[in-house]
Scaffold this motif. Sequence first.
Motif, PDB file in Angstrom:
ATOM      1  N   LEU A 109      17.006  32.437 -24.930  1.00 55.19           N
ATOM      2  CA  LEU A 109      16.672  31.041 -25.234  1.00 55.19           C
ATOM      3  C   LEU A 109      16.997  30.139 -24.042  1.00 55.19           C
ATOM      4  O   LEU A 109      16.242  29.198 -23.735  1.00 55.19           O
ATOM      5  CB  LEU A 109      17.444  30.575 -26.469  1.00 55.19           C
ATOM      6  N   ALA A 110      18.101  30.420 -23.366  1.00 53.97           N
ATOM      7  CA  ALA A 110      18.472  29.630 -22.193  1.00 53.97           C
ATOM      8  C   ALA A 110      17.448  29.803 -21.075  1.00 53.97           C
ATOM      9  O   ALA A 110      17.056  28.833 -20.414  1.00 53.97           O
ATOM     10  CB  ALA A 110      19.867  30.050 -21.706  1.00 53.97           C
ATOM     11  N   VAL A 111      16.998  31.033 -20.879  1.00 55.98           N
ATOM     12  CA  VAL A 111      15.983  31.300 -19.852  1.00 55.98           C
ATOM     13  C   VAL A 111      14.657  30.637 -20.223  1.00 55.98           C
ATOM     14  O   VAL A 111      13.973  30.060 -19.365  1.00 55.98           O
ATOM     15  CB  VAL A 111      15.790  32.819 -19.666  1.00 55.98           C
ATOM     16  N   ALA A 112      14.291  30.707 -21.498  1.00 54.35           N
ATOM     17  CA  ALA A 112      13.048  30.070 -21.957  1.00 54.35           C
ATOM     18  C   ALA A 112      13.088  28.563 -21.708  1.00 54.35           C
ATOM     19  O   ALA A 112      12.093  27.969 -21.267  1.00 54.35           O
ATOM     20  CB  ALA A 112      12.831  30.361 -23.436  1.00 54.35           C
ATOM     21  N   ALA A 113      14.251  27.955 -21.984  1.00 54.92           N
ATOM     22  CA  ALA A 113      14.399  26.514 -21.755  1.00 54.92           C
ATOM     23  C   ALA A 113      14.276  26.195 -20.270  1.00 54.92           C
ATOM     24  O   ALA A 113      13.666  25.189 -19.883  1.00 54.92           O
ATOM     25  CB  ALA A 113      15.746  26.030 -22.282  1.00 54.92           C
ATOM     26  N   TYR A 114      14.821  27.064 -19.420  1.00 60.26           N
ATOM     27  CA  TYR A 114      14.766  26.853 -17.977  1.00 60.26           C
ATOM     28  C   TYR A 114      13.319  26.923 -17.481  1.00 60.26           C
ATOM     29  O   TYR A 114      12.881  26.079 -16.686  1.00 60.26           O
ATOM     30  CB  TYR A 114      15.620  27.894 -17.268  1.00 60.26           C
ATOM     31  N   LYS A 118      10.859  24.152 -15.765  1.00 56.93           N
ATOM     32  CA  LYS A 118      10.166  24.377 -14.501  1.00 56.93           C
ATOM     33  C   LYS A 118       8.640  24.411 -14.664  1.00 56.93           C
ATOM     34  O   LYS A 118       7.907  24.469 -13.677  1.00 56.93           O
ATOM     35  CB  LYS A 118      10.621  25.703 -13.895  1.00 56.93           C
ATOM     36  N   LYS A 119       8.184  24.378 -15.919  1.00 55.36           N
ATOM     37  CA  LYS A 119       6.758  24.423 -16.239  1.00 55.36           C
ATOM     38  C   LYS A 119       6.101  25.685 -15.690  1.00 55.36           C
ATOM     39  O   LYS A 119       5.018  25.652 -15.087  1.00 55.36           O
ATOM     40  CB  LYS A 119       6.052  23.171 -15.708  1.00 55.36           C
TER      41      LYS A 119
END
Length: 314
Positions: A109-114, A118-119
């Motif tokens: 989830l943290a990576v997905a948010a990142y 970054k789009k």
Amino acid sequence: MTLAAIPSPPQGVWYLGPIPIRAYAMCIIAGIIVAIWLTRKRYAARGGNPEMVLDVAIVAVPAGIIGGRIYHVITDNQKYFCDTCNPVDALKITNGGLGIWGAVILGGLAVAAYFRYKKLPLAPFADAVAPGVILAQGIGRLGNWFNQELYGAETTVPWALEIYYRVDENGKFSPVSGTSTGEIMATVHPTFLYELLWNLLIFALLMWADKRFKLGHGRVFALYVAGYTLGRFWIEQMRVDEATLIGGIRINTIVSAVVFAGAVIVFFILKKGRETPEVVDPTYFQAQAQSGEDGDKTVAVAGKDDDSETPPRR
């Protein structure tokens, strides 16, 4: 009587003055380093900026540790919230360890948010990181060997694991942080080793399948989840350590079965083929292309200058 056996390490913790050096932590760190190295190569090969991988790790690793601890505390809450328990122990990562499910979920989830920030598309990175993740899990399982934990029932097979009686400096029984007295308490199935070998097998499968079928759009990650949970399902049933049960079944066995089914469905639903570099990271792709064009122009100009300075042959 066993014909042969795998010895456990005499201890899993060393002290550098007052500072404890834990083998379990060193194995996790080694796994993270290997995963970062491999992911950089794989993400770059897909067209992504390899420098992003370290940035992602800075986000994912702490989130994964927190998520892993939360999952462990929730599924083994009786160890931390009882009449004789100290709830503060729930905050001590070295007390009971981490749960891989929570680590993957919160880290993911943290990576997905990142990537949303970054789009950039998440799927190409997920496919790039999957082999590194399961390889890191395999390396991390060596920490269970040092801790003499996550083993199966007693056995006399040639590859049985010897569990030693360990004591602390006061002679008190201390199975994780103590030092071996040389006394063998039991010889058991080394389920940590079974999982380590299974992880290496799935790692090889992912690397082969990705290259052979040009997988993309998140299918490598889905295959990783399916492969890992398939092995965890049968290995979990061999373990005899204390665990939360639902209907007499270990909770991690149930989770493995459910997640495996979901991962298989997702694998076949996801789009076939692989993303082009322009899709993976448009900005980085354009920068690389521009750099290449500038380099070609430089070579061309240099060649022209060299030709103009070369005296005519006679």
